[in-house]
Design a protein around this motif. Structure first.
Motif, mmCIF file in Angstrom:
data_model
loop_
_atom_site.group_PDB
_atom_site.id
_atom_site.type_symbol
_atom_site.label_atom_id
_atom_site.label_comp_id
_atom_site.label_asym_id
_atom_site.label_seq_id
_atom_site.Cartn_x
_atom_site.Cartn_y
_atom_site.Cartn_z
ATOM 1 N N CYS A 169 0.829 -1.210 0.000
ATOM 2 C CA CYS A 169 0.000 0.000 0.000
ATOM 3 C C CYS A 169 0.860 1.256 0.000
ATOM 4 O O CYS A 169 2.002 1.261 0.474
ATOM 5 C CB CYS A 169 -0.910 0.013 1.232
ATOM 6 N N ASP A 170 0.291 2.312 -0.515
ATOM 7 C CA ASP A 170 0.890 3.649 -0.428
ATOM 8 C C ASP A 170 0.477 4.207 0.931
ATOM 9 O O ASP A 170 -0.703 4.477 1.162
ATOM 10 C CB ASP A 170 0.360 4.515 -1.563
ATOM 11 N N VAL A 171 1.439 4.368 1.838
ATOM 12 C CA VAL A 171 1.123 4.664 3.243
ATOM 13 C C VAL A 171 1.668 6.023 3.660
ATOM 14 O O VAL A 171 2.844 6.332 3.441
ATOM 15 C CB VAL A 171 1.684 3.585 4.184
ATOM 16 N N THR A 172 0.797 6.817 4.283
ATOM 17 C CA THR A 172 1.198 8.079 4.902
ATOM 18 C C THR A 172 0.851 8.010 6.383
ATOM 19 O O THR A 172 -0.288 7.712 6.742
ATOM 20 C CB THR A 172 0.476 9.280 4.270
ATOM 21 N N LEU A 173 1.830 8.260 7.230
ATOM 22 C CA LEU A 173 1.622 8.259 8.676
ATOM 23 C C LEU A 173 1.605 9.700 9.168
ATOM 24 O O LEU A 173 2.557 10.455 8.939
ATOM 25 C CB LEU A 173 2.734 7.473 9.376
ATOM 26 N N ILE A 174 0.522 10.084 9.839
ATOM 27 C CA ILE A 174 0.329 11.462 10.294
ATOM 28 C C ILE A 174 0.496 11.520 11.808
ATOM 29 O O ILE A 174 -0.187 10.801 12.545
ATOM 30 C CB ILE A 174 -1.077 11.970 9.894
#
Length: 406
Positions: A169-174
């Protein structure tokens, strides 16, 4: 042994199963009733964000208790119902089915529930991760390698980001702090560890909080307070959990961010104890109140409460060294003690570049915590010394010498 005919355990997860097993191991031959909100048998939760989410195991593989084991232990399982109220004067726990359960001893182990900001769950595609059903729903959402935004850089958020990235997956952690896990590890070490996520291809958006989620029927965008926008097909909310104590309103049991207990895990009500995520107790080893949401504490505290129920408060208080672990991007992190971001921290073994090191946290020349990254043997030594001596003073040459905490 304190004579009791029926022990009721409110909740059906690790702390509850550990309590029930320990009661039987110590020779208790009365009734043991386990009350669980979920209809399924109790199961282990650490695999939810890792093996179960990744599809490497199924729910049946992570059960803590089988039907056969429950029968062998002579446990009365009340699954699919919740504790709804408590009357300590009458020694009655009432279920949401309307059934009253009388008890001679009660263990409150109702755990915690994930926090969800108001309105976020109005959009499809927004997930939390607390139950096996949550993990299975999220697993389905990750099929096809969608864009995933993980809100919150604690253990659960970091593990979900790791698993999702491993699935392509294309993952962004905020994370609103400077780096994931900075709230526990402090800025410097957290920034070092953040490099592992970046190397794995996780995009980090730190230093800004979520302002709102946006989409027509499904979530499509996450707007941050710094004006940036993260496009997402799925959002995982991992911003902490609250202890499940609302059902205790009016019972007289003292509640302050958890069920308040003394050093023996006893509540303000007679013969009522608490264990696991929901318990806030006085840890005599550190001289402070603690509420710990980790596997090791749930297991150890459940066993301690069982002993106290049967033998009374004849032995010392519950005084564990807090311990937690996390598996992320092929790296094992282990934490012992109570590190604080304000502590002085230094690496005493290995190096960040090697992804194998030990960092110690010190407060007023005492060891307050230890972080071991891919260094399990070193952690065994530190945990043992922590438990025996409580902490260590630092010698002039920088070595750590045994010295009990004041």
């Amino acid at each position: 042994m304190v004579r009791k005919r029926r022990v009721v355990v409110a909740g059906a997860s690790l702390a509850n199963v550990r309590t029930a097993r320990a009661l039987r191991d110590r020779g208790f031959d009365g009734e043991v009733v386990l009350v669980g909100a979920e209809r399924c048998l109790p199961y282990d939760r650490p695999p939810l964000s890792k093996q179960l989410l990744a599809g490497k195991v199924d729910p049946g593989d992570i059960q803590l208790l089988s039907r056969e084991e429950a029968e062998a232990l002579d446990l009365d399982l009340r699954l699919g119902c919740r504790a709804s109220s408590l009357d300590p004067a009458r020694r009655v726990l009432e279920l949401d089915t309307g059934e009253p359960l009388r008890y001679d001893g009660l263990v409150i182990a109702t755990g915690s529930a994930p926090r969800m900001p108001a309105g976020w769950d109005a959009l499809a595609g927004v997930h939390v991760l607390r139950t096996a059903d949550d993990a299975l729903a999220l697993r389905s959402a990750l099929v096809g390698s969608p864009r995933v935004a993980v809100v919150g850089g604690g253990f659960v958020g970091c593990e979900v980001a790791s698993t999702a990235r491993g699935l392509g997956c294309d993952v962004t952690l905020i994370e609103p702090l400077v780096a994931p896990m900075a709230r526990v590890l402090g800025d410097e070490i957290a920034l070092d560890i953040a490099g592992m996520a970046l190397d794995a291809g996780v995009r980090l958006c730190c230093g800004a909080a979520v302002e709102r989620l946006e989409g027509s029927e499904r979530v499509e965008r996450v707007h941050l307070t710094d004006g940036s926008v993260v496009h997402a097909d799925a959002v995982v909310v991992g911003i902490g959990a609250r202890p499940v104590t609302d059902w205790l309103s009016g019972s007289g049991v003292r509640v302050t961010d958890g069920v308040v207990c003394d050093e023996h895990c006893a509540t303000s009500a007679p013969d009522v104890y608490a264990a696991g995520d929901v318990a806030r107790w006085r840890n005599p080893l550190f001289g402070r109140d603690m509420r710990i949401e980790h596997w090791t504490n749930a297991s150890e505290q459940g066993a301690f409460v069982a002993r106290t129920l049967l033998e009374g408060r004849q032995h010392g208080g519950y005084a564990p060294v807090p311990f937690a672990w996390s598996d992320q991007h092929g790296v094992k992190l282990q934490i012992a003690g109570v590190p604080d971001p304000s502590d002085r921290v230094r690496i005493v073994e290995g190096s960040v570049a090697e992804r194998r090191f030990v960092a110690v946290y010190q407060r007023e020349e005492r060891l307050s915590g230890v972080l071991a990254v891919n260094s399990p043997r070193a952690m065994i030594t530190y945990r043992r010394r922590f438990a025996q001596e409580g902490g260590f003073a630092e010698q002039a040459d920088g070595r750590l010498a045994a010295s009990p905490v004041a």
